[in-house]
Design an enzyme around this catalytic site. Structure first.
Site, PDB file in Angstrom:
ATOM      1  N   HIS A   1      23.039  65.977  39.118  1.00 61.01           N
ATOM      2  CA  HIS A   1      24.457  65.663  39.144  1.00 61.01           C
ATOM      3  C   HIS A   1      24.826  64.821  37.921  1.00 61.01           C
ATOM      4  CE1 HIS A   1      26.274  66.832  43.075  1.00 61.01           C
ATOM      5  NE2 HIS A   1      27.376  66.529  42.429  1.00 61.01           N
TER       6      HIS A   1
ATOM      7  N   SER B   1      20.721  63.336  42.601  1.00 64.07           N
ATOM      8  CA  SER B   1      21.348  62.231  41.877  1.00 64.07           C
ATOM      9  C   SER B   1      20.485  61.803  40.698  1.00 64.07           C
ATOM     10  CB  SER B   1      21.535  61.038  42.820  1.00 64.07           C
ATOM     11  OG  SER B   1      21.919  59.878  42.099  1.00 64.07           O
TER      12      SER B   1
ATOM     13  N   THR C   1      31.468  56.036  19.411  1.00 63.79           N
ATOM     14  CA  THR C   1      32.880  55.661  19.366  1.00 63.79           C
ATOM     15  C   THR C   1      33.480  55.667  20.764  1.00 63.79           C
ATOM     16  OG1 THR C   1      33.602  57.951  19.014  1.00 63.79           O
ATOM     17  CG2 THR C   1      33.172  56.608  17.048  1.00 63.79           C
TER      18      THR C   1
ATOM     19  N   SER D   1      31.765  61.519  18.900  1.00 65.71           N
ATOM     20  CA  SER D   1      30.536  60.771  18.617  1.00 65.71           C
ATOM     21  C   SER D   1      30.267  59.779  19.741  1.00 65.71           C
ATOM     22  CB  SER D   1      30.662  60.025  17.282  1.00 65.71           C
ATOM     23  OG  SER D   1      30.929  60.921  16.222  1.00 65.71           O
TER      24      SER D   1
ATOM     25  N   HIS E   1      28.525  69.893  35.255  1.00 68.51           N
ATOM     26  CA  HIS E   1      29.924  69.563  35.122  1.00 68.51           C
ATOM     27  C   HIS E   1      30.041  68.071  34.859  1.00 68.51           C
ATOM     28  CE1 HIS E   1      28.678  68.833  39.316  1.00 68.51           C
ATOM     29  NE2 HIS E   1      29.662  67.966  39.410  1.00 68.51           N
TER      30      HIS E   1
ATOM     31  N   TYR F   1      30.630  72.122  48.648  1.00 70.60           N
ATOM     32  CA  TYR F   1      29.176  72.138  48.776  1.00 70.60           C
ATOM     33  C   TYR F   1      28.700  73.226  49.732  1.00 70.60           C
ATOM     34  CZ  TYR F   1      28.908  67.731  46.255  1.00 70.60           C
ATOM     35  OH  TYR F   1      28.972  66.772  45.280  1.00 70.60           O
TER      36      TYR F   1
ATOM     37  N   GLU G   1      28.473  73.950  45.051  1.00 69.22           N
ATOM     38  CA  GLU G   1      27.307  73.119  44.772  1.00 69.22           C
ATOM     39  C   GLU G   1      26.270  73.281  45.884  1.00 69.22           C
ATOM     40  OE1 GLU G   1      28.357  69.185  43.096  1.00 69.22           O
ATOM     41  OE2 GLU G   1      30.443  69.742  43.497  1.00 69.22           O
TER      42      GLU G   1
END
Length: 730
Positions: free
Chosen positions: A253, A304, A667, A664, A144, A529, A490
């Protein structure tokens, strides 16, 4: 589910106790919304994979994965039985009479809004396809990102944190998800699926290692790492071997972009998808082309990507301790950093490593997936599950509640109010504030959640609607020897390992040997969680966010084993449907009002306020500032499919060719909010080394809100174009 920092006004409101919204936003918003006056659209599209065994008229399976730049990504899986649709449905693809394998379809659609609730998605699918796609064979799963639009959940804790429910975002995301399913359904063709597995090294750390150490040493000794390093890849091709799509599961994550970020983007997993799709879809702009690559969530709860680990940002010393605190400044100073020079660089480094490994596994995949499709689904009241601890003792799950360490945040993004992780006792100051505004938590809920000190007793709060879900989906879809478990939250590393092992053992006990069990995280509904019982005792962030209490994981293992048994014994039809979740009306309106957009006197929307320089070299940044309007207007008006384009002049055809859009990576789109409806839009093009020399221009596409006296507001489209500039290579 995105993060944000706290404004001075919000902090002021908290301490004066002026209003409930102020206090709840301060306590809850660290997870759910990226605030600020800047927006950016990166990557695009809901990604869908559809696999159907022959004939498609009688059985179907769909896998949808979205990893868009501006939203929570979505994944769907389905397998359906013979049905007669009571409504007009889309015609099926032509039958291949001599084919007995899978039909595969992939699709992608823009889901950008200001993911969606499963009920409305299923209602729209039913109106178009009858009972082909149902609750038991459609999964929505987030990849996510923490840097996407919020305001699409119906439960109050999420609605408050996103400063109101945004029907604009909700409807646009549902439409995008449905469109991706339509595309995949239309494109279904005979094909083959291959599976491959391999480790991805150097991209993750466990952000709560002290919680992980609470697990039994004998269990930890079975694993070489405190994170799961294995990536699972499904390769999808047609019968000629031509590429169709990829879906992978990996535990990481998407927080390479930290909570100081104000740009909407899809983070490291989205960048991995972006790279692979750009490689496979040569000549297409990002978000376009036939090949779809999805990087899905797994048991990432304590994982992490900020691999340099936690350090005190004021002193540079390590703060890798049980409470993630620093001697000076406390927990607010303890932040983990990624491998790059900044968060953009870190996102690219981590995303590129995942892309590279997925590409290798895709290329070398040789184990074909064969066998029937099956699915099982139940709704469960997670506040009242009796868990069998052994043959004689039971325990129960709890009404939802968030602990003190929830407000501390993590080393990937601190909470901002100097709460600390590892809190097993409450604080009289915050308890008093809570009691005065929300009422006291009952002794029952406090006892059930021990040793969690309850900060917010969400399961006992029901105004204006319930604050957290009681009814939760549990679901498994099997594709031959592959089992995909749809997890509504999670899972931490060890939680995922225990569930995989238990489900695999359940299948094996009923004759389905050697099943590959995949954890597909953040599915259908979000419930924060899920830690192990032992990790729960440490009460770090993940445990404080395990909302159904210390036996949550055991309850899920029990429920998923039951689903596995039903599939293995062909008794899915005997499963109870369970209590259907509520669908609320009249959700809290957005706290941010809609304001009429205004252009400066003598200017119109899209006018260039600051042009680009006449000449740039590769590696430099071309920047143009336009008279702008609120980008949220574009979520409900689809006149333009992008906020920006970078275009190159082609002399041979005397035309401008688009080379970049807002999806992109090079940008960036910034919106700067002024007073009384005035605003500017800045478009940046970070000119890559691959840019060809030549003449370029930048265009901006937007929508402004106009309202005349005594008339309803209307949304009008506009565009702006910069003067041409030159890019040179030396």
């Amino acid at each position: 589910m995105a993060k944000r920092t706290f404004s001075n006004l919000e902090t002021f409101l908290i301490f004066l106790l002026v209003m409930m919204t102020g206090i709840t936003v301060a306590l809850l918003s660290l997870l759910f919304i990226t605030s600020g006056t800047i927006e950016n659209h990166k990557d695009s599209g809901g990604h869908l994979f559809s696999t159907t065994p022959n004939p498609p008229a009688t059985q179907g399976s769909t896998v949808t994965q979205s990893s868009t730049a501006t939203q929570r990504s979505t994944a769907t899986q389905s397998s359906t039985a013979t049905q007669t649709s009571p409504v007009t449905s889309t015609p099926e693809p032509p039958l291949f009479q001599n084919f007995s394998g899978y039909y595969i379809g992939v699709g992608r659609a823009d889901c950008t809004g200001q993911v969606a609730d499963i009920n409305l998605v299923l209602n729209r699918l039913q109106s178009k396809y009858g009972s082909l796609y149902r609750r038991d064979n459609v999964i929505l799963s987030g990849t996510h990102t923490h840097s996407g639009p919020a305001g699409y959940f119906q439960y109050t804790v999420f609605v408050i944190a996103s400063e109101g429910f945004s029907n604009r975002t909700f409807q646009h995301m549902v439409t995008g998800i449905l469109k991706s399913i339509d595309i995949a359904h239309t494109n279904m063709k005979p094909g083959k699926i291959f599976i491959n597995k391999g480790n991805v090294d150097g991209v993750q750390i466990n952000r709560s290692p002290y919680s992980y150490l609470q697990n039994p040493q004998s269990e930890r000794a079975r694993y070489s790492s405190n994170t799961d390093k294995e990536m699972v890849v499904l390769k999808m091709v047609d019968l000629n071997g031509d590429d169709l799509g990829l879906i992978s599961w990996f535990a990481i994550h998407p927080v390479s972009m930290n909570n100081s970020n104000h740009l909407v983007n899809s983070d490291n997993v989205g960048y991995a998808s972006y790279l692979l799709e750009q490689e496979k879809n040569k000549g297409y702009l990002p978000g376009q082309g036939p090949f779809v690559a999805a990087f899905a969530s797994s048991n990432l709860g304590d994982v992490s990507p900020n691999i340099l680990g936690p350090r005190c940002i004021n002193t540079g010393e390590s703060c890798d301790n049980a409470n993630s605190t620093c001697p000076i400044g406390g927990s607010n100073m303890c932040i983990a950093k990624g491998p790059g020079q900044d968060m953009f660089d870190s996102t690219q480094i981590i995303g590129r490593a995942m892309y590279q490994r997925a590409k290798e596994l895709y290329a070398s995949a040789s184990q074909e997936v064969t066998g029937p499709l099956a699915s099982a689904h139940q709704w469960v009241d997670m506040t009242n599950v009796t868990v069998w601890l052994n043959s004689t003792h039971t325990a129960k799950t709890c009404k939802p509640a968030l602990g003190y360490s929830f407000a501390a945040g993590t080393i990937d993004g601190v909470g901002g109010l100097n709460f600390t992780q590892g809190k097993t006792e409450g604080d009289p100051f915050w308890d008093t504030i809570r009691d005065q505004i929300l009422g006291k938590p009952s002794e029952e809920i406090k006892e059930c959640h021990k040793p969690k000190p309850i900060l917010l007793h969400t399961g006992e709060l029901s105004k204006p609607h319930p604050w957290h879900p009681d009814i939760v989906d549990v679901q498994i879809i099997t594709l031959g020897s592959l089992a995909i478990t749809a997890i509504p939250g999670e899972f931490t590393t060890m939680s995922g390992r225990r569930l995989r092992e238990a489900v695999q053992a359940e299948f094996a006990s009923h004759g389905m040997q050697n099943m590959t069990v995949v954890i597909s995280g953040l599915c259908n509904v979000y419930t924060h969680y899920i830690t192990t019982y032992e990790e729960y005792q440490a009460q770090r962030y993940e445990a404080a966010s395990t909302i159904y209490g210390p036996h949550t994981l055991s309850a899920y293992i029990q429920l998923f084993r039951n689903l596995a048994k039903a599939i293995a014994t062909d008794t899915v039809a005997n499963l109870s449907r369970g209590p259907e979740p509520p669908f609320f009306q009249q959700l809290m309106v957005p706290l941010i009002p809609n304001i009429v957009d205004r252009a400066p006197i003598g200017r119109t929307f899209g006018d260039v306020l600051q042009p680009a320089k006449p000449e740039y070299r590769v590696g430099e940044v071309a920047e143009v500032i336009f008279v702008g309007a609120n980008p949220k207007n574009s979520a409900q008006n689809e006149t333009h499919q992008t906020f920006l384009t970078v275009e190159k002049y082609e002399a041979t055809s005397t035309s401008w060719q688009i080379v970049c859009n807002d999806a992109s990576w090079e940008t960036r789109f910034y919106w700067h909010k002024g007073l009384l409806g005035l605003s500017n839009a800045t478009v940046e093009w970070h000119i890559p080394d691959t840019a060809q020399p030549g003449i370029y221009r930048i265009r901006y596409f937007g929508h402004n809100r106009k309202q005349d006296i005594l008339k309803p507001a209307v949304i009008l489209s506009f565009e702006g174009t910069s003067p041409a500039f030159e890019v040179v290579t030396t």
